[in-house]
Design an enzyme around this catalytic site. Structure first.
Site, PDB file in Angstrom:
ATOM      1  N   LYS A  43      55.518  46.795  82.232  1.00 31.67           N
ATOM      2  CA  LYS A  43      54.560  47.635  82.877  1.00 31.67           C
ATOM      3  C   LYS A  43      55.110  48.198  84.206  1.00 31.67           C
ATOM      4  O   LYS A  43      54.957  49.349  84.573  1.00 31.67           O
ATOM      5  CB  LYS A  43      53.290  47.336  83.055  1.00 31.67           C
ATOM      6  CG  LYS A  43      52.583  46.994  81.702  1.00 31.67           C
ATOM      7  CD  LYS A  43      51.112  46.359  82.021  1.00 31.67           C
ATOM      8  CE  LYS A  43      50.756  45.493  80.634  1.00 31.67           C
ATOM      9  NZ  LYS A  43      49.552  44.658  81.092  1.00 31.67           N
ATOM     10  N   GLY A  44      55.850  47.338  84.822  1.00 24.69           N
ATOM     11  CA  GLY A  44      56.041  47.575  86.454  1.00 24.69           C
ATOM     12  C   GLY A  44      56.894  48.938  86.724  1.00 24.69           C
ATOM     13  O   GLY A  44      56.621  49.498  87.591  1.00 24.69           O
TER      14      GLY A  44
ATOM     15  N   GLU B 206      63.718  50.175  85.945  1.00 21.66           N
ATOM     16  CA  GLU B 206      62.942  49.233  86.244  1.00 21.66           C
ATOM     17  C   GLU B 206      62.418  49.043  87.617  1.00 21.66           C
ATOM     18  O   GLU B 206      62.843  49.904  88.489  1.00 21.66           O
ATOM     19  CB  GLU B 206      64.224  47.857  85.986  1.00 21.66           C
ATOM     20  CG  GLU B 206      64.169  47.097  84.916  1.00 21.66           C
ATOM     21  CD  GLU B 206      63.009  46.037  84.710  1.00 21.66           C
ATOM     22  OE1 GLU B 206      61.867  46.563  85.134  1.00 21.66           O
ATOM     23  OE2 GLU B 206      63.090  45.339  84.088  1.00 21.66           O
ATOM     24  N   ASP B 207      61.360  48.448  87.662  1.00 25.29           N
ATOM     25  CA  ASP B 207      60.761  48.341  89.243  1.00 25.29           C
ATOM     26  C   ASP B 207      61.549  47.417  89.920  1.00 25.29           C
ATOM     27  O   ASP B 207      61.814  47.497  91.058  1.00 25.29           O
ATOM     28  CB  ASP B 207      59.145  48.268  89.031  1.00 25.29           C
ATOM     29  CG  ASP B 207      58.939  46.726  88.187  1.00 25.29           C
ATOM     30  OD1 ASP B 207      59.822  46.388  87.452  1.00 25.29           O
ATOM     31  OD2 ASP B 207      58.094  45.969  88.425  1.00 25.29           O
TER      32      ASP B 207
ATOM     33  N   ASP C 109      65.793  41.172  89.170  1.00 24.91           N
ATOM     34  CA  ASP C 109      65.512  39.786  89.609  1.00 24.91           C
ATOM     35  C   ASP C 109      66.621  38.918  89.462  1.00 24.91           C
ATOM     36  O   ASP C 109      67.695  38.873  89.746  1.00 24.91           O
ATOM     37  CB  ASP C 109      63.961  39.287  89.738  1.00 24.91           C
ATOM     38  CG  ASP C 109      63.711  38.116  90.512  1.00 24.91           C
ATOM     39  OD1 ASP C 109      64.315  37.881  91.109  1.00 24.91           O
ATOM     40  OD2 ASP C 109      62.536  37.752  90.089  1.00 24.91           O
TER      41      ASP C 109
ATOM     42  N   LYS D 234      66.779  42.227  94.086  1.00 31.03           N
ATOM     43  CA  LYS D 234      66.705  41.002  94.834  1.00 31.03           C
ATOM     44  C   LYS D 234      68.176  40.033  94.580  1.00 31.03           C
ATOM     45  O   LYS D 234      68.046  39.233  93.468  1.00 31.03           O
ATOM     46  CB  LYS D 234      65.561  40.161  94.170  1.00 31.03           C
ATOM     47  CG  LYS D 234      64.487  40.177  95.055  1.00 31.03           C
ATOM     48  CD  LYS D 234      63.467  39.015  94.429  1.00 31.03           C
ATOM     49  CE  LYS D 234      62.056  39.304  95.199  1.00 31.03           C
ATOM     50  NZ  LYS D 234      61.116  38.508  94.244  1.00 31.03           N
TER      51      LYS D 234
ATOM     52  N   PHE E 115      58.119  37.548  97.232  1.00 27.51           N
ATOM     53  CA  PHE E 115      57.258  38.119  96.235  1.00 27.51           C
ATOM     54  C   PHE E 115      56.528  39.398  96.701  1.00 27.51           C
ATOM     55  O   PHE E 115      55.947  39.451  97.807  1.00 27.51           O
ATOM     56  CB  PHE E 115      55.943  37.394  95.993  1.00 27.51           C
ATOM     57  CG  PHE E 115      55.349  37.445  94.583  1.00 27.51           C
ATOM     58  CD1 PHE E 115      55.598  37.015  93.347  1.00 27.51           C
ATOM     59  CD2 PHE E 115      54.400  38.462  94.661  1.00 27.51           C
ATOM     60  CE1 PHE E 115      55.088  37.440  92.302  1.00 27.51           C
ATOM     61  CE2 PHE E 115      53.653  38.563  93.496  1.00 27.51           C
ATOM     62  CZ  PHE E 115      54.000  38.179  92.308  1.00 27.51           C
ATOM     63  N   VAL E 116      56.821  40.466  95.881  1.00 27.93           N
ATOM     64  CA  VAL E 116      56.117  41.995  96.461  1.00 27.93           C
ATOM     65  C   VAL E 116      55.002  42.410  95.270  1.00 27.93           C
ATOM     66  O   VAL E 116      55.307  42.124  94.210  1.00 27.93           O
ATOM     67  CB  VAL E 116      57.454  42.847  96.617  1.00 27.93           C
ATOM     68  CG1 VAL E 116      58.059  42.501  97.870  1.00 27.93           C
ATOM     69  CG2 VAL E 116      58.084  43.109  95.304  1.00 27.93           C
TER      70      VAL E 116
ATOM     71  N   ASP F  86      52.916  43.758  90.107  1.00 27.96           N
ATOM     72  CA  ASP F  86      51.598  43.141  90.131  1.00 27.96           C
ATOM     73  C   ASP F  86      52.024  41.524  90.632  1.00 27.96           C
ATOM     74  O   ASP F  86      52.846  40.958  90.737  1.00 27.96           O
ATOM     75  CB  ASP F  86      51.316  43.130  88.769  1.00 27.96           C
ATOM     76  CG  ASP F  86      51.986  41.980  87.735  1.00 27.96           C
ATOM     77  OD1 ASP F  86      53.256  42.102  87.793  1.00 27.96           O
ATOM     78  OD2 ASP F  86      51.284  41.228  87.165  1.00 27.96           O
TER      79      ASP F  86
ATOM     80  N   ARG G 270      49.048  46.742  90.886  1.00 30.17           N
ATOM     81  CA  ARG G 270      50.102  47.939  90.516  1.00 30.17           C
ATOM     82  C   ARG G 270      49.702  49.267  91.497  1.00 30.17           C
ATOM     83  O   ARG G 270      50.915  50.077  91.315  1.00 30.17           O
ATOM     84  CB  ARG G 270      50.076  48.136  89.060  1.00 30.17           C
ATOM     85  CG  ARG G 270      50.584  46.645  88.267  1.00 30.17           C
ATOM     86  CD  ARG G 270      50.717  46.896  86.846  1.00 30.17           C
ATOM     87  NE  ARG G 270      50.983  45.765  85.971  1.00 30.17           N
ATOM     88  CZ  ARG G 270      51.810  45.230  85.885  1.00 30.17           C
ATOM     89  NH1 ARG G 270      53.059  45.390  86.451  1.00 30.17           N
ATOM     90  NH2 ARG G 270      52.007  44.074  84.871  1.00 30.17           N
TER      91      ARG G 270
HETATM   92  C1  PRP Z   1      59.456  42.119  85.790  1.00 30.36           C
HETATM   93  C2  PRP Z   1      60.123  43.434  85.997  1.00 30.36           C
HETATM   94  C3  PRP Z   1      61.366  43.289  85.268  1.00 30.36           C
HETATM   95  C4  PRP Z   1      61.595  41.696  85.495  1.00 30.36           C
HETATM   96  C5  PRP Z   1      62.834  41.493  86.317  1.00 30.36           C
HETATM   97  O1  PRP Z   1      58.653  42.351  84.990  1.00 30.36           O
HETATM   98  O2  PRP Z   1      59.388  44.688  85.796  1.00 30.36           O
HETATM   99  O3  PRP Z   1      61.001  43.920  84.004  1.00 30.36           O
HETATM  100  O4  PRP Z   1      60.356  41.113  85.821  1.00 30.36           O
HETATM  101  O5  PRP Z   1      62.809  40.297  86.377  1.00 30.36           O
HETATM  102  P1  PRP Z   1      64.224  39.404  85.871  1.00 30.36           P
HETATM  103  O6  PRP Z   1      65.627  40.381  86.537  1.00 30.36           O
HETATM  104  O7  PRP Z   1      64.337  38.088  86.417  1.00 30.36           O
HETATM  105  O8  PRP Z   1      64.355  39.365  84.284  1.00 30.36           O
HETATM  106  P2  PRP Z   1      57.394  41.425  84.582  1.00 30.36           P
HETATM  107  O9  PRP Z   1      57.815  40.466  83.535  1.00 30.36           O
HETATM  108  O10 PRP Z   1      56.602  40.786  85.705  1.00 30.36           O
HETATM  109  O11 PRP Z   1      56.498  42.436  83.807  1.00 30.36           O
HETATM  110  P3  PRP Z   1      55.523  43.735  84.097  1.00 30.36           P
HETATM  111  O12 PRP Z   1      56.892  44.961  84.611  1.00 30.36           O
HETATM  112  O13 PRP Z   1      54.718  44.085  83.285  1.00 30.36           O
HETATM  113  O14 PRP Z   1      55.031  43.460  85.535  1.00 30.36           O
END
Ligand code: PRP
Length: 186
Positions: free
Chosen positions: A49-50, A105-106, A109, A137, A158-159, A165, A171
């Site tokens: 959802k991010g 993507e948000d 990571d 990151k 952590f942001v 979220d 969010r």
């Molecule tokens: C977050 C973000 C990416 C993912 C990145 O999603 O939106 O999809 O983590 O992490 P990675 O590079 O380690 O794979 P999250 O699983 O928190 O779900 P959300 O978008 O619903 O918050």
């Protein structure tokens, strides 16, 4: 999901990027994308959802033809190891074969989500596939993957806010803030 007892009000979390800084970067990325895809049309694929909020702003900063769609993958959690165990929960609604696709993507990571998605989306034979992320990151990366469009590179904090979220909250916070005392994760 229950609210954690140590829930910190967003107003007490330090601002990392203000609403205005974010708006300026999103506008700049939108202009870059518009130049790169001049006279073409693109499909933005947001990762729920991010990415919803970044995608909403980015789509409105792009002045080439665009449509958007969303996919969802298994939530950030313990099952995500360096083996890359990410699962698709919601697939595309529209075909992307022969289309110019930008995955939105948000945050990038460990890279596990995007490397999984990139592989999956390439099976649909798009004309091209690029990645836009609001935050990157690099020091957390477990697999080699880079975004083509990056809002901001950040260290391992952590942001929250701007779609991101903690326990599904924050969010809707307009700026990107540092959430205290969460050593890993996004
Ligand atoms: C977050 C973000 C990416 C993912 C990145 O999603 O939106 O999809 O983590 O992490 P990675 O590079 O380690 O794979 P999250 O699983 O928190 O779900 P959300 O978008 O619903 O918050």
């Amino acid at each position: 999901m229950p609210t954690p007892p140590d829930f910190v009000p967003a107003s007490q979390c330090e601002i990392l990027f203000s609403e205005q800084q974010i708006a300026e970067r999103v506008t700049a990325i939108g202009e870059e994308i518009s130049a790169d895809y001049k006279d073409q049309s693109i499909v933005l694929v947001g990762v729920l959802k991010g990415a919803a909020i970044f995608l909403a702003d980015l789509a409105r900063s792009i002045d080439v033809d665009n449509t958007f769609d969303f996919v969802a993958v298994s939530s950030y959690g313990k099952e995500k190891t360096s083996s890359g165990a990410v699962k698709l929960i919601k697939d595309l609604d529209v075909p992307i074969e022969g289309k110019h696709v930008i995955v939105v993507e948000d945050i990038l990571d460990t890279g596990l989500t995007l490397s999984y998605l990139r592989k999956l989306l390439l099976q649909h034979k798009p004309a091209s596939l690029k990645i836009a992320t609001c935050l990157d990151k690099p020091e957390r990366r477990l697999v080699p993957i880079e975004a083509d469009y990056v809002g901001f590179k950040i260290p391992n904090h952590f942001v929250i806010g701007y779609g991101m979220d903690y326990a599904e909250k924050y969010r809707n916070v307009r700026d990107i803030r540092l959430y205290p005392e969460i050593p890993t994760g996004h």
